[in-house]
Design a protein around this motif. Structure first.
Motif, PDB file in Angstrom:
ATOM      1  N   HIS A   1       0.736  -1.386  -0.022  1.00 26.90           N
ATOM      2  CA  HIS A   1      -0.027   0.135  -0.012  1.00 26.90           C
ATOM      3  C   HIS A   1       0.755   1.289  -0.104  1.00 26.90           C
ATOM      4  N   GLY A   2       0.695   2.354  -0.758  1.00 27.57           N
ATOM      5  CA  GLY A   2       1.110   3.412  -0.782  1.00 27.57           C
ATOM      6  C   GLY A   2       2.061   3.522  -2.228  1.00 27.57           C
ATOM      7  N   ARG A   3       2.566   4.908  -2.501  1.00 26.66           N
ATOM      8  CA  ARG A   3       3.238   5.255  -3.515  1.00 26.66           C
ATOM      9  C   ARG A   3       4.759   4.923  -3.394  1.00 26.66           C
ATOM     10  N   ASP A   4       5.386   4.781  -4.759  1.00 25.24           N
ATOM     11  CA  ASP A   4       6.708   4.353  -4.626  1.00 25.24           C
ATOM     12  C   ASP A   4       7.554   5.757  -4.145  1.00 25.24           C
ATOM     13  N   GLY A   5       8.607   5.438  -3.584  1.00 23.36           N
ATOM     14  CA  GLY A   5       9.541   6.603  -3.160  1.00 23.36           C
ATOM     15  C   GLY A   5       9.095   7.263  -1.792  1.00 23.36           C
ATOM     16  N   ARG A   6       8.146   6.790  -1.204  1.00 18.91           N
ATOM     17  CA  ARG A   6       7.942   7.327   0.383  1.00 18.91           C
ATOM     18  C   ARG A   6       8.615   6.464   1.118  1.00 18.91           C
ATOM     19  N   PRO A   7       9.211   6.970   2.222  1.00 18.94           N
ATOM     20  CA  PRO A   7       9.686   6.033   3.335  1.00 18.94           C
ATOM     21  C   PRO A   7       8.468   4.994   3.855  1.00 18.94           C
ATOM     22  N   VAL A   8       9.107   3.656   4.381  1.00 14.26           N
ATOM     23  CA  VAL A   8       8.340   2.602   4.464  1.00 14.26           C
ATOM     24  C   VAL A   8       8.209   2.203   5.784  1.00 14.26           C
ATOM     25  N   ALA A   9       6.944   1.710   6.332  1.00 15.51           N
ATOM     26  CA  ALA A   9       6.719   0.841   7.680  1.00 15.51           C
ATOM     27  C   ALA A   9       6.447  -0.387   7.137  1.00 15.51           C
TER      28      ALA A   9
ATOM     29  N   THR B   1      -2.283 -12.960   7.463  1.00 20.80           N
ATOM     30  CA  THR B   1      -1.759 -12.509   6.213  1.00 20.80           C
ATOM     31  C   THR B   1      -1.511 -11.071   5.869  1.00 20.80           C
ATOM     32  N   ALA B   2      -0.593 -10.855   4.858  1.00 21.93           N
ATOM     33  CA  ALA B   2      -0.344  -9.517   4.709  1.00 21.93           C
ATOM     34  C   ALA B   2      -1.491  -8.711   4.179  1.00 21.93           C
ATOM     35  N   ASP B   3      -2.492  -9.468   3.660  1.00 19.14           N
ATOM     36  CA  ASP B   3      -3.718  -8.888   3.209  1.00 19.14           C
ATOM     37  C   ASP B   3      -4.415  -8.032   4.592  1.00 19.14           C
ATOM     38  N   PHE B   4      -4.345  -8.705   5.647  1.00 23.76           N
ATOM     39  CA  PHE B   4      -5.062  -8.226   6.780  1.00 23.76           C
ATOM     40  C   PHE B   4      -4.357  -7.077   7.258  1.00 23.76           C
ATOM     41  N   VAL B   5      -2.999  -7.143   7.169  1.00 23.29           N
ATOM     42  CA  VAL B   5      -1.937  -6.037   7.702  1.00 23.29           C
ATOM     43  C   VAL B   5      -2.437  -4.793   6.779  1.00 23.29           C
ATOM     44  N   THR B   6      -2.539  -5.153   5.485  1.00 16.01           N
ATOM     45  CA  THR B   6      -2.994  -4.017   4.491  1.00 16.01           C
ATOM     46  C   THR B   6      -4.097  -3.137   4.898  1.00 16.01           C
ATOM     47  N   ARG B   7      -5.082  -4.211   4.843  1.00 19.26           N
ATOM     48  CA  ARG B   7      -6.431  -3.375   5.247  1.00 19.26           C
ATOM     49  C   ARG B   7      -6.327  -2.561   6.720  1.00 19.26           C
ATOM     50  N   ALA B   8      -5.756  -3.385   7.603  1.00 19.12           N
ATOM     51  CA  ALA B   8      -5.739  -2.619   8.851  1.00 19.12           C
ATOM     52  C   ALA B   8      -4.695  -1.470   8.985  1.00 19.12           C
ATOM     53  N   PHE B   9      -3.695  -1.284   8.346  1.00 18.60           N
ATOM     54  CA  PHE B   9      -2.510  -0.366   8.582  1.00 18.60           C
ATOM     55  C   PHE B   9      -2.364   0.509   7.235  1.00 18.60           C
ATOM     56  N   GLY B  10      -3.015   0.127   6.004  1.00 20.45           N
ATOM     57  CA  GLY B  10      -2.605   0.833   4.843  1.00 20.45           C
ATOM     58  C   GLY B  10      -3.129   2.399   4.788  1.00 20.45           C
ATOM     59  N   PRO B  11      -4.382   2.660   5.364  1.00 18.63           N
ATOM     60  CA  PRO B  11      -5.005   4.041   5.364  1.00 18.63           C
ATOM     61  C   PRO B  11      -4.420   4.725   6.389  1.00 18.63           C
ATOM     62  N   ALA B  12      -4.101   4.435   7.349  1.00 16.00           N
ATOM     63  CA  ALA B  12      -3.341   5.180   8.438  1.00 16.00           C
ATOM     64  C   ALA B  12      -1.980   5.509   8.102  1.00 16.00           C
TER      65      ALA B  12
ATOM     66  N   ALA C   1      -2.004   8.050   5.228  1.00 16.55           N
ATOM     67  CA  ALA C   1      -2.360   9.434   5.630  1.00 16.55           C
ATOM     68  C   ALA C   1      -1.028   9.897   6.539  1.00 16.55           C
ATOM     69  N   ALA C   2      -0.016   9.166   6.975  1.00 17.54           N
ATOM     70  CA  ALA C   2       1.017   9.754   7.749  1.00 17.54           C
ATOM     71  C   ALA C   2       2.142  10.092   6.751  1.00 17.54           C
ATOM     72  N   GLY C   3       1.999   9.505   5.339  1.00 15.62           N
ATOM     73  CA  GLY C   3       3.059   9.989   4.461  1.00 15.62           C
ATOM     74  C   GLY C   3       4.175   8.698   3.980  1.00 15.62           C
ATOM     75  N   LEU C   4       3.522   7.485   4.509  1.00 18.11           N
ATOM     76  CA  LEU C   4       4.255   6.155   4.435  1.00 18.11           C
ATOM     77  C   LEU C   4       3.640   5.275   3.506  1.00 18.11           C
ATOM     78  N   ALA C   5       4.489   4.509   2.947  1.00 20.63           N
ATOM     79  CA  ALA C   5       4.145   3.295   2.232  1.00 20.63           C
ATOM     80  C   ALA C   5       4.313   2.149   3.573  1.00 20.63           C
ATOM     81  N   LEU C   6       3.275   1.050   2.979  1.00 22.25           N
ATOM     82  CA  LEU C   6       3.324   0.005   3.735  1.00 22.25           C
ATOM     83  C   LEU C   6       3.930  -1.404   3.105  1.00 22.25           C
ATOM     84  N   ALA C   7       4.827  -1.852   3.709  1.00 19.07           N
ATOM     85  CA  ALA C   7       5.348  -3.161   3.425  1.00 19.07           C
ATOM     86  C   ALA C   7       5.110  -4.255   4.205  1.00 19.07           C
ATOM     87  N   SER C   8       4.860  -5.601   3.679  1.00 20.67           N
ATOM     88  CA  SER C   8       4.358  -6.410   4.566  1.00 20.67           C
ATOM     89  C   SER C   8       4.811  -7.821   3.602  1.00 20.67           C
ATOM     90  N   ALA C   9       4.568  -9.134   4.249  1.00 17.86           N
ATOM     91  CA  ALA C   9       5.047 -10.361   3.991  1.00 17.86           C
ATOM     92  C   ALA C   9       4.128 -11.297   4.287  1.00 17.86           C
TER      93      ALA C   9
END
Length: 252
Positions: free
Chosen positions: A9-17, A26-37, A40-48
């Protein structure tokens, strides 16, 4: 199967959480849970997705190493087992004098040696081996909070025949000890459910009391019934609370 971290989740080039899922999640749950927040904080989300089987915890540490090598990682964290791995990994990273900007920790389940809560995962593994996945999921649907049951029903089949071994491996994995928690000097956002016996709120309370710079937000299970994004928003908000006496990193 080799763990592969990727931006979910998030745009390329942003710092990552980097946020790790919990046991059987799963990473799908993490994405739905943390992606929007995080967006909004200016971070991309990485998971596995976890590597199913007895090496699931070892692979989770490897996922954080992989992410640190590939991305501009500013925050790490996780849910349940993911939170516990993130603290232990971050304690080692801090010891190497390469600190992060913070940790996002949701629903920690135990500290140090596994205990009664971990035993619930062992019992679930035994039930799976004895009764099979379909009957176990049917029982979970009858007994669990509806949204939690739906998340389990969505996630567990993705583990295939390695699900029971995954649960056993998670149940035998230690959480961070007090020295590891005390060694975390960066701001930490913590979230606990006040009514979840598998992630007791008093564990998060003890972590909050031990960590040098943390803020704890409390939710009820019902708060996530409309969707898991409430969990991510609360965790990021807690991290910002922990930063309140210090200016957050530029651009946040």
């Amino acid at each position: 199967m080799r763990t592969r971290v990727h931006v979910t989740h998030g745009r390329d080039g942003r710092p990552v959480a980097v946020i790790l899922p919990g046991t059987g999640s799963t990473a799908d749950f993490v994405t739905r849970a943390f992606g929007p927040a995080l967006d909004a904080a200016g971070l991309a989300l990485a998971s596995a997705d976890p590597d199913p089987g007895p090496r699931v915890v070892h692979a989770a540490f490897g996922a954080l190493d992989e992410a640190a090598a590939r991305y501009d990682v500013r925050l790490v964290g996780g849910v349940s087992l993911g939170a516990q791995v993130a603290v232990r990994w971050a304690a080692r990273r801090t010891a190497r004098r390469t600190p992060l900007d913070g940790l996002l920790l949701a629903l920690p389940a135990w500290t140090g040696r596994p205990g009664a809560v971990a035993a619930a995962s062992t019992r679930a593994a035994g039930r799976l081996r004895a009764d099979g996945l379909a009957d176990t999921l049917a029982d979970i649907r009858r007994r669990a909070v509806p949204w939690v049951a739906e998340e389990v029903i969505r996630a567990w089949p993705r583990y295939g025949g390695a699900l029971a071994d995954t649960l056993d491996a998670a149940a035998s994995s230690p959480g961070p000890d007090r020295s590891e928690l005390r060694g975390i000097g960066v701001p930490v956002g913590l979230v606990a459910f006040v009514d979840d016996p598998l992630h007791p709120a008093d564990v998060a309370e003890r972590w909050h009391a031990t960590l040098a710079r943390s803020s704890l937000r409390r939710l009820a299970l019902a708060d996530c019934a409309p969707g898991p994004a409430a969990l991510g928003h609360a965790t990021v908000a807690a991290w910002l609370d922990a930063c309140r006496d210090h200016r957050p990193p530029a651009g946040w």
